[in-house]
Design a protein around this motif. Structure first.
Motif, short mmCIF file in Angstrom:
data_model
loop_
_atom_site.label_atom_id
_atom_site.label_comp_id
_atom_site.label_asym_id
_atom_site.label_seq_id
_atom_site.Cartn_x
_atom_site.Cartn_y
_atom_site.Cartn_z
N TYR A 7 -10.95 -3.19 9.41
CA TYR A 7 -11.72 -3.07 8.29
C TYR A 7 -12.35 -4.16 7.96
N TYR A 64 -13.30 -6.13 4.18
CA TYR A 64 -12.99 -6.34 2.74
C TYR A 64 -14.30 -6.58 1.75
N ASP A 102 0.78 -1.20 0.09
CA ASP A 102 0.07 0.02 -0.07
C ASP A 102 0.97 1.17 -0.11
N ASP A 131 -10.00 3.47 2.36
CA ASP A 131 -9.19 2.52 2.30
C ASP A 131 -7.63 3.09 3.04
N ILE A 139 -12.34 -3.40 -1.72
CA ILE A 139 -12.20 -1.99 -0.99
C ILE A 139 -12.52 -2.36 0.59
N ARG A 140 -11.39 -1.94 1.17
CA ARG A 140 -11.28 -1.87 2.56
C ARG A 140 -12.31 -0.86 3.20
#
Length: 853
Positions: free
Chosen positions: A367, A369, A72, A357, A373-374
């Protein structure tokens, strides 16, 4: 790829546009849309995934498989915020777009080229998954005026392949690549130019500043990497720097082909590494670094590679890259951008699908999933970005954010000029909100300037005349936080106009060095030594050899030693030339004083013998063989001893001329006298025998003639010598170390050896005649003593020649003096000592009658 896109865009009949759009109404890929009179597309990369878009073009249903996220890049979210911030500022300024607004349509394409193609087509069709050659949402596609993206050359190229078909302007914020746009697409993307020469020169100046001559290079395995290797290697060679190795990194997720053993060896032996590339292209390389023990290298990079963002082991960034020095194109601060970043929160932008995210990662929130998308479940919604650590967020504006901000303003300026042109032609009407034809913006973008909002001088697709680079150092501050601290700058105008400034006191070298590290292949050669290349290795690798005799090295790492002037000599360390001492065989020297004493002693001894002979001149032993010849021989021997004194002292023109001439003439008189005495021994018996026609008076006259002729020939030889190449004072700079020898150059060596040869000839005659007469029955026969004296004479002068030729300086003069003294003393002792013994000890027992019995 291009053929597939072109085929896809052309095969579907336009008449079925609406039906197809409805038929393909499936869940769209994530996109962040904000409406406006004009819409700017944005394609960004926020993460590295294993995404596969091969079946997402809408031709068949697919089953969604979540992507595997490898890394990320939360800092890249600033790129999106830079675009949002610029658009908000423009919309607040009613004068730029004449009370019209800008919107945006943003996509995250990760670092996957297929996703970039898909998102580009979605911008054109207004729907995702895209429908080739169809506008499913005219309100979006009709407003599209330009696209900003992407972050790498590969992604920018794929975006351009789609957009160029529709003549959509594209501004790439990827690092400048001169190969971008050399393909066959209709319209190349606009790039932010970077004066690559300035970057090369800045790196070279930094290496020279710290005397880092042994440097490793790391580049991505692509065209940009090849060009960098070619250019930087040439510049390094021109400045006496060497490339220790060149590591080409395959782009992630290509197969890792790195030889681990060679990888570790290279980075262990090479202290300084220059890394050229961006965060994504060097991702595989960063992974290899993290998988090995920290090497303690000093890294020189560009701002395109953010080494503070560690995707695998984020808390070890400083351990591996602490002390890194980074070059970044100087940019002014974007007014109000930091305040804008502090105000960003998920609640402020509920439509922003990316912030959820990013926020979950920045604030370490749980989060869920869903569809890739988180989504936040429990998180600090009111968190402030300024509180985040450097490895996940940076409040300072990144170079890419500057480019994106400037690109938005460049597009807005192009729109402003196009709209102004319409106003001038009174064509602004109710349809003015409709976006202008896309091709009309190209002339304005080509002639416009990027960076107006930040007072930059960079011009799209043009090289700048002057470039300023900031130099940052990755440090751990006293508070424990990590930061990029500016430590210097480099301004490049031309090769002859450069300004490099660095405050090395501000630099920290990480955890592995407490002082400036060294990076050399071979240790510097100390003073007195020169470098010699090592076969098969670069010129930075060398051995050190001691300077040869007569040469010095007064600096370290000298390629060649310096020869000392003739009147100077090197010291024992061979790092300095010292003045030579003038030297000659003087009377003050011990050797000179001894030789003077010996010469005077023998002269005095000769004078005593002469006096003795005069006192006993009437004795038979003195009268035998012509006493006058004995007197002459003693005088000549005395003069021989005295002539040796002329060889001692500082050579001058008079002494140089006289000493060899006097020596030759006086010695010829002495040897001629001995020859005459030998002649008398042979003929004496014939002169005194009854009936002999040879009278004694005639024998005496003949002997006198022998002396005269023998001497006059030598005088003639010396006269010719003096008339052609006479001896002269000279200096010898090289015979003795550290000394200048003053000596007499013989002028003509041939003449010198002619003098010696003539003496040898006379001595040979004397030896031969005396040897033949050695057994004559004469009580006063001198043949035996003359024979022995000639043997001594020959022994001295035969040994003189090789000794003289092998001697140097004043030793050569001493050898000649010793030869003169030894040969003269040999003649004196062998011929006259027996007579002195007879005169002093047995003079009463001798009578002429007794000798003839």
């Amino acid at each position: 790829m291009k053929l597939f896109i072109a085929f896809s865009l052309l095969i579907v009949p336009i008449v079925f546009q609406k039906q197809i759009c409805l038929a393909l109404s499936i869940p769209a890929s994530p996109g962040y849309y904000q409406d406006g009179d004009f819409v700017i597309g944005g394609l960004f990369s926020l993460r590295v995934t294993s995404g596969d878009t091969k079946s997402k073009f809408g031709f068949k249903d697919t089953i969604y498989i979540p992507d595997i996220i490898y890394a990320d890049f939360t800092k890249h979210y600033q790129h999106i915020l830079a675009m949002v911030f610029a658009i908000e500022k423009i919309n607040k300024d009613l004068n730029i777009l004449f009370n019209m607004s800008l919107g945006f349509y943003l996509f995250n394409v990760d670092f996957i080229e297929m996703k970039a193609v898909e998102s580009s087509m979605a911008l054109l069709s207004g729907e995702s998954p895209p429908v080739p050659n169809y506008s499913c949402r005219p309100e979006k596609t009709d407003k599209l005026v330009a696209v900003i993206g992407g972050i790498s050359t590969g992604i920018s190229t794929q975006i351009s392949r789609v957009l160029s078909l529709y003549n959509v302007p594209q501004i790439s914020y990827a690092p400048f690549d001169q190969s971008l746009g050399t393909g066959v697409q209709l319209q190349s993307p606009y790039q932010f130019p970077v004066h690559t020469t300035a970057l090369y020169q800045g790196i070279i100046q930094l290496l020279l500043y710290f005397s880092w001559v042994w440097v490793g290079l790391v580049v991505p395995d692509d065209v940009r990497g090849e060009l960098f290797l070619r250019d930087i290697t040439e510049e390094m060679n021109n400045h006496g720097l060497c490339v220790a190795f060149a590591e080409k990194v395959p782009e992630f997720p290509a197969k890792d082909t790195v030889n681990r053993g060679l990888f570790i060896e290279r980075f262990t032996l090479t202290r300084v590494i220059v890394a050229f590339g961006d965060t994504y292209s060097l991702l595989r390389f960063a992974y290899n670094i993290f998988c090995n023990t920290p090497f303690g290298n000093v890294w020189i990079t560009t701002s395109d590679w953010d080494i503070t963002t560690l995707s695998f082991r984020q808390n070890l960034s400083y351990t591996y890259f602490g002390g890194e020095l980074s070059f970044s194109v100087h940019t002014d601060e974007i007014l109000g951008f930091k305040d804008f970043l502090r105000s960003v929160q998920p609640r402020k932008y509920p439509q922003d699908i990316f912030i959820q995210d990013v926020w979950s990662i920045l604030f370490e929130c749980p989060y869920t999933y869903l569809y890739g998308i988180r989504e936040l479940s429990q998180c600090e919604q009111n968190g402030n970005l300024s509180t985040r650590l450097l490895y996940v967020w940076d409040m300072n504006t990144s170079p890419s954010s500057y480019k994106i901000h400037d690109a938005v303003y460049a597009i807005a300026q192009a729109l402003h000029e196009e709209l102004s042109f319409k106003l001038e032609e009174n064509s602004l009407n109710k349809d003015v909100s409709k976006a202008p034809h896309l091709w009309k913006l190209h002339p304005f973008l080509q002639n416009g300037q990027l960076g107006r909002s930040t007072n930059e001088e960079a011009v799209m697709n043009k090289e700048v005349s002057a470039t300023k680079l900031d130099i940052f150092n990755y440090q751990s501050l006293q508070s424990g936080t990590k930061a990029q601290v500016k430590v210097g700058e480099f301004v490049f105008e031309s090769y002859s106009v450069q300004n490099f400034s660095l405050n090395d006191k501000l630099i920290t070298w990480g955890e592995h060095h407490n002082q400036t590290p060294f990076s050399v292949c071979s240790q510097s050669c100390p003073l007195g030594f020169r470098k010699t290349p090592v076969e098969g290795k670069p010129f930075c690798c060398f051995d050190c050899l001691l300077c040869p005799d007569g040469e010095i090295a007064n600096e370290t790492d000298m390629d060649q030693c310096i020869k000392c002037p003739e009147d100077q000599y090197p010291n024992t360390q061979r790092n300095q030339c010292l003045p030579k001492i003038t030297d000659f065989l003087s009377h003050e020297d011990t050797l000179g004083a001894v030789l003077v004493f010996v010469a005077l002693s023998f002269s005095a001894f000769s004078a005593m013998i002469l006096r003795l002979f005069i006192c006993y001149r009437d004795t038979p032993i003195v009268r035998a063989n012509n006493r006058n010849l004995s007197y002459l021989l003693l005088v000549s021997l005395m003069l021989c001893f005295f002539c040796s004194l002329i060889f001692i002292g500082q050579p001058k023109t008079v002494t140089c001329v006289l000493r060899q001439v006097i020596f030759g003439v006086v010695f010829s008189v002495a040897v001629s006298t001995i020859l005459a005495k030998t002649f008398i021994v042979v003929v004496a018996f014939k002169a005194i025998k009854p009936g002999s026609a040879l009278k004694m008076s005639m024998v005496i006259r003949l002997s006198n003639t022998i002396v005269f002729c023998g001497s006059i020939i030598q005088v003639c030889i010396c006269a010719v010598w003096l008339g052609t190449y006479p001896p002269f004072p000279d200096v010898d700079m090289h015979s003795e170390f550290g000394q200048i020898i003053l000596w007499c150059n013989e002028g003509s060596t041939f003449a010198f050896y002619c003098v010696l040869g003539y003496l040898g000839f006379l001595a040979s005659l004397s030896l031969l005649i005396a040897f033949l007469a050695r057994r004559l029955p004469d009580s006063f026969n001198e043949a035996k003593t003359i024979t022995f004296s000639m043997l001594v004479f020959f022994s001295v002068w035969i040994s003189f020649v090789p000794t003289y030729l092998s001697s140097k300086g004043k030793t050569m003069v001493a050898v000649e003096i010793l030869s003169i003294l030894a040969s003269s003393a040999g003649l004196l002792g062998c011929i006259f000592l027996p007579k002195c013994y007879v005169i002093l000890m047995k003079s009463g027992d001798h009578s002429r009658k007794k000798f003839f019995k």
